[in-house]
Design an enzyme around this catalytic site. Structure first.
Site, PDB file in Angstrom:
ATOM      1  N   CYS A  23      26.653  56.062  74.165  1.00 19.17           N
ATOM      2  CA  CYS A  23      25.249  56.028  74.565  1.00 19.17           C
ATOM      3  C   CYS A  23      24.444  55.171  73.602  1.00 19.17           C
ATOM      4  CB  CYS A  23      24.701  57.452  74.599  1.00 19.17           C
ATOM      5  SG  CYS A  23      22.934  57.553  74.957  1.00 19.17           S
ATOM      6  N   CYS A  70      21.934  57.924  71.664  1.00 19.19           N
ATOM      7  CA  CYS A  70      22.390  58.984  70.755  1.00 19.19           C
ATOM      8  C   CYS A  70      23.833  58.814  70.296  1.00 19.19           C
ATOM      9  CB  CYS A  70      22.212  60.349  71.406  1.00 19.19           C
ATOM     10  SG  CYS A  70      23.390  60.692  72.751  1.00 19.19           S
ATOM     11  N   CYS A  96      24.774  59.825  79.983  1.00 15.26           N
ATOM     12  CA  CYS A  96      25.104  60.469  78.718  1.00 15.26           C
ATOM     13  C   CYS A  96      24.930  61.972  78.868  1.00 15.26           C
ATOM     14  CB  CYS A  96      24.205  59.948  77.594  1.00 15.26           C
ATOM     15  SG  CYS A  96      24.461  60.798  76.026  1.00 15.26           S
ATOM     16  N   CYS A 108      22.160  63.337  75.890  1.00 13.11           N
ATOM     17  CA  CYS A 108      20.704  63.120  75.910  1.00 13.11           C
ATOM     18  C   CYS A 108      20.158  62.786  77.290  1.00 13.11           C
ATOM     19  CB  CYS A 108      20.325  62.015  74.925  1.00 13.11           C
ATOM     20  SG  CYS A 108      20.807  60.343  75.444  1.00 13.11           S
ATOM     21  N   CYS A 111      41.386  46.880  59.918  1.00 10.19           N
ATOM     22  CA  CYS A 111      39.969  46.531  59.817  1.00 10.19           C
ATOM     23  C   CYS A 111      39.090  47.775  59.648  1.00 10.19           C
ATOM     24  CB  CYS A 111      39.558  45.698  61.026  1.00 10.19           C
ATOM     25  SG  CYS A 111      38.119  44.649  60.731  1.00 10.19           S
ATOM     26  N   ARG A 169      30.351  36.720  56.166  1.00  8.98           N
ATOM     27  CA  ARG A 169      31.578  37.256  56.743  1.00  8.98           C
ATOM     28  C   ARG A 169      32.759  36.399  56.293  1.00  8.98           C
ATOM     29  NH1 ARG A 169      30.557  41.068  60.597  1.00  8.98           N
ATOM     30  NH2 ARG A 169      32.721  41.074  61.270  1.00  8.98           N
ATOM     31  N   HIS A 205      44.262  41.010  61.883  1.00  8.49           N
ATOM     32  CA  HIS A 205      44.580  41.316  63.269  1.00  8.49           C
ATOM     33  C   HIS A 205      45.184  40.069  63.873  1.00  8.49           C
ATOM     34  CE1 HIS A 205      40.599  39.503  64.231  1.00  8.49           C
ATOM     35  NE2 HIS A 205      40.193  40.163  63.178  1.00  8.49           N
TER      36      HIS A 205
END
Length: 720
Positions: A209, A212, A231, A234, A573, A606, A671
């Site tokens: 969601c 939430c 959801c 919520c 990762c 990164r 990966h």
């Protein structure tokens, strides 16, 4: 028009003339890039007199939807400025505006532009379009776009900077609906308002969601994450549809459906017939119609537009060649797009398949995504005779096809003409290529169709022999019980092709006759590792990783006890970060599981690219692809998985270490996925698991020619 804009337009036109007539190349982005250098405001200036102005963005379907919407607007008598060739960055849009003919003064001019998702934040504030049509958001080029959360942030910011723009969005995609939920712009939702039961498969890119972070529940799924969701925590759910497709019917020639315009007190209905059988085209057509309605366009001739429209640049085209051969050419640049093309092959029960995979800048250098393609669905074909693979990363695609076990030979080819030589007369070849691999395929097919090309066999790299269909059944290995391979939370941590790691473990056991089975532990399920032999904890987007962190924190002792007992665990990762004391999610520090003595802090940039490491785990360097912002520091008692052979890569780019090797635990940022191209690592994990069980099994050597070829390509790339 400002003098500076006039100068920019002249400079762009001259650049186009020189590129086409002197350099003998297509104009592309160059005229726009030149014009923007002269006048950075040229997009806003040259689009100001266009009405309406529409921009189309999203992961899949931009070019088709833009072309349909432009044609629909033109059908009402307007001249339409459009970047139909798909040059969708700011420079491509500027080029379309610079080179557009001003037309007759009494003819209304409109604008319809395809825009790359990350460039919306530059284009929308400059152009201030009437509508932004948002098609979908799928995982795509993670090394360029980053995680989908980043793409959402960019599009939302673009809309905030252009508050008068109406968002026309695909409400069936919760990732698109989440953007509409965050902004103050007027928004209009479109979607398919009924189950189709045609292409539903696993949910690919969104299970949580937007409000939430609880898991979403689906009433039905069309494909990917597109469907009707809510959801349970919520109450957030798919928004009410302003434009809804109903009565969706698959016919022998394509789809028929009705689009209901529900904006007013009276529902207006438009019947639509398409010549395309893919459900993705229902969305593209509906988006174009919704965009036309939202801009006040005349939809009376929309069906006529559909009947005459041809996809751009050879997409979905059927080429008829000598010997009665036919080739369909399809573009697919991410897992969801590829899966839609695979569905087309299944519908036609194809016999010959050619897959082309490049890793150029425009494609993204990370090819992990091919392991999220559902190639296994092609096992349903009645008589698949050959799979050809080409492109700069053809070896990786060959390994992917091998592990799908389609029962057909695999042939490495240099191009589409090479593949055609292996197709019988009167047969059809289905060609699927990613972004930069696609234009050469279309160009070669165009030449062959015109009779100006050669269909002679090209010289191919024969270092890897075709893999013949079928396998000799190995003698079964006697074990007290089958190896239990546990895949933790694949419904959340599925970002970097971890299905390939599971496939590598399972297939290399099966090919040796070692009994093994895979158990998936999904979100909310109780964790039982009492008889686990190998555990995989993969990587995911920030929101998904946080949900898994909370899930594991309440069951931490079970995983900690498994590791303390020498359990074999592969953590990739985000899964690797979770095992430590803490990691960063944006600027927030998240407490980890405290199972290994390591911590991850935020980095300024990164670390992205191909990596190779020397490791005691196997004799050859381990290769893979890293893409992480976190900098992981190992405690004094931990040792790295290996030494990075490329300076500035690995755990933190500074100490030369990559990953962690802790008893039976392999943690790594690599990966690709890591195991298919590194069979030595796979076999180390299997051997370690068998030894922990007290099983005395010597692993039978396997034919790893394709795996070795893919490994060597990745090694060359990482070291050059």
């Amino acid at each position: 028009m400002r003098a500076r804009t006039r100068l920019a337009r002249l400079a762009g036109a001259l650049a186009h003339w020189g590129t086409v007539n002197v350099a003998r190349r297509g104009g592309g982005n160059i005229p726009g890039a030149v014009a923007l250098r002269v006048d950075p405001g040229v997009v806003g200036e040259l689009s100001a007199d266009l009405a309406p102005r529409a921009v189309v963005t999203g992961t899949n379907g931009k070019t088709t939807t833009t072309g349909l919407l432009a044609d629909a607007l033109a059908a009402g008598g307007r001249d339409v400025v459009c970047n139909r060739a798909g040059n969708n960055m700011e420079s491509g849009i500027a080029a379309a505006l610079v080179l557009a003919d001003a037309g007759e003064k009494d003819v209304q001019r409109a604008g319809c532009f395809e825009c790359d998702e990350l460039y919306t934040v530059r284009v929308l504030p400059a152009m201030r379009p009437d509508v932004l049509v948002l098609l979908n958001l799928f995982r795509d080029q993670l090394d360029r776009y980053g995680e989908i959360d980043h793409t959402q942030d960019v599009i939302a910011e673009a809309l905030r900077r252009s508050p008068e723009t109406t968002l026309v969005f695909n409400a069936d995609d919760p990732l698109c609906a989440a953007i509409a939920d965050r902004i103050g712009n007027q928004s209009l939702a479109f979607g398919i308002d009924e189950p189709t039961g045609l292409e539903a498969d696993r949910i690919s890119d969104s299970r949580f969601c937007a409000r939430c972070n609880a898991g979403l529940e689906y009433e039905y799924v069309h494909y990917g994450q597109l469907g009707a969701y809510r959801c349970p925590a919520c109450g957030w759910k798919r928004p009410q549809l302003a434009f809804a497709a109903v009565n969706v019917t698959l016919t022998c020639g394509g789809f028929e459906f009705d689009v209901e315009d529900r904006r007013g007190a009276e529902v207006l209905r438009y019947h639509v017939r398409t010549r395309w059988s893919g459900l993705y085209m229902v969305y593209n057509v509906m988006a174009a119609l919704a965009g036309c309605l939202a801009t006040g366009g005349d939809v009376a001739r929309f069906q006529e537009v559909l009947d005459t429209y041809e996809p751009a640049s050879g997409r979905g085209k059927v080429f008829t060649l000598a010997g009665g051969r036919a080739v369909t050419s399809n573009l697919a640049k991410n897992p969801t797009g590829f899966n839609r093309m695979i569905q087309q092959v299944r519908v036609e029960d194809g016999h010959y398949l050619a897959l082309f995979l490049n890793d150029n800048d425009a494609d993204g250098h990370d090819v992990s995504w091919i392991w999220d393609i559902d190639l296994e669905r092609l096992r349903d074909l009645s008589d698949l005779r050959l799979v050809c693979v080409g492109g700069t990363r053809r070896e990786d695609m060959a390994v992917r096809v091998k592990y799908a076990e389609l029962g057909a030979p695999i042939e490495l080819v240099d191009g589409i003409a090479d593949a055609l030589d292996l197709v019988g007369e009167g047969e059809k070849l289905h060609a699927i290529a990613n972004y930069t691999a696609f234009p050469p395929v279309v160009a070669d097919l165009t030449r062959l169709q015109k009779g100006t090309g050669s269909n002679e066999r090209l010289k191919r790299d024969r270092s890897v022999a075709p893999t013949a269909p079928g396998r000799v059944e190995p003698a079964p290995v006697a074990l007290k019980r089958p190896l239990r391979i546990v895949h933790l939370y694949p419904d959340a941590l599925n970002l970097y092709g971890d299905g390939g790691n599971i496939a590598s473990l399972a297939k290399r056991c099966a090919w040796r006759g070692i009994p093994a089975h895979v158990d998936q532990v999904l979100m909310g399920a109780e964790l039982d590792l009492s008889d686990a032999d190998i555990v995989l904890l993969g990587g995911g987007a920030d929101r998904d990783q946080l949900a898994v962190c909370h899930e594991l924190q309440r069951q931490r002792e079970k995983l900690a006890a498994y590791v303390a007992d020498g359990g074999v665990l592969l953590a990739i990762c985000g899964g690797y970060q979770l095992l430590g004391h803490s990691y960063m999610m944006g600027s927030e520090q998240v407490e980890g599981l405290h199972i290994l003595d390591l911590a991850t802090v935020a980095g300024n940039t990164r670390l992205i690219g191909n990596v190779a490491i020397e490791s005691p785990v196997c004799a050859t360097p381990i290769v893979g692809f890293e893409n992480h912002a976190g900098r992981t520091m190992l405690g004094a008692g931990e040792k790295p998985l290996g030494r990075a052979l490329v300076t500035g890569t690995g755990n933190n780019g500074e100490d030369g270490g990559e990953g962690v090797l802790h008893d039976g635990v392999v943690g790594t940022y690599l990966h690709g996925p890591i195991l298919p191209k590194n069979p030595g690592v796979t076999d180390w994990l299997i051997t370690r698991a068998l030894a922990r069980r007290g099983e005395s099994v010597e692993l039978t050597p396997l034919d790893d020619a394709l795996e070795t070829a893919a490994h060597d390509v990745a090694l060359r790339i990482s070291l050059k």
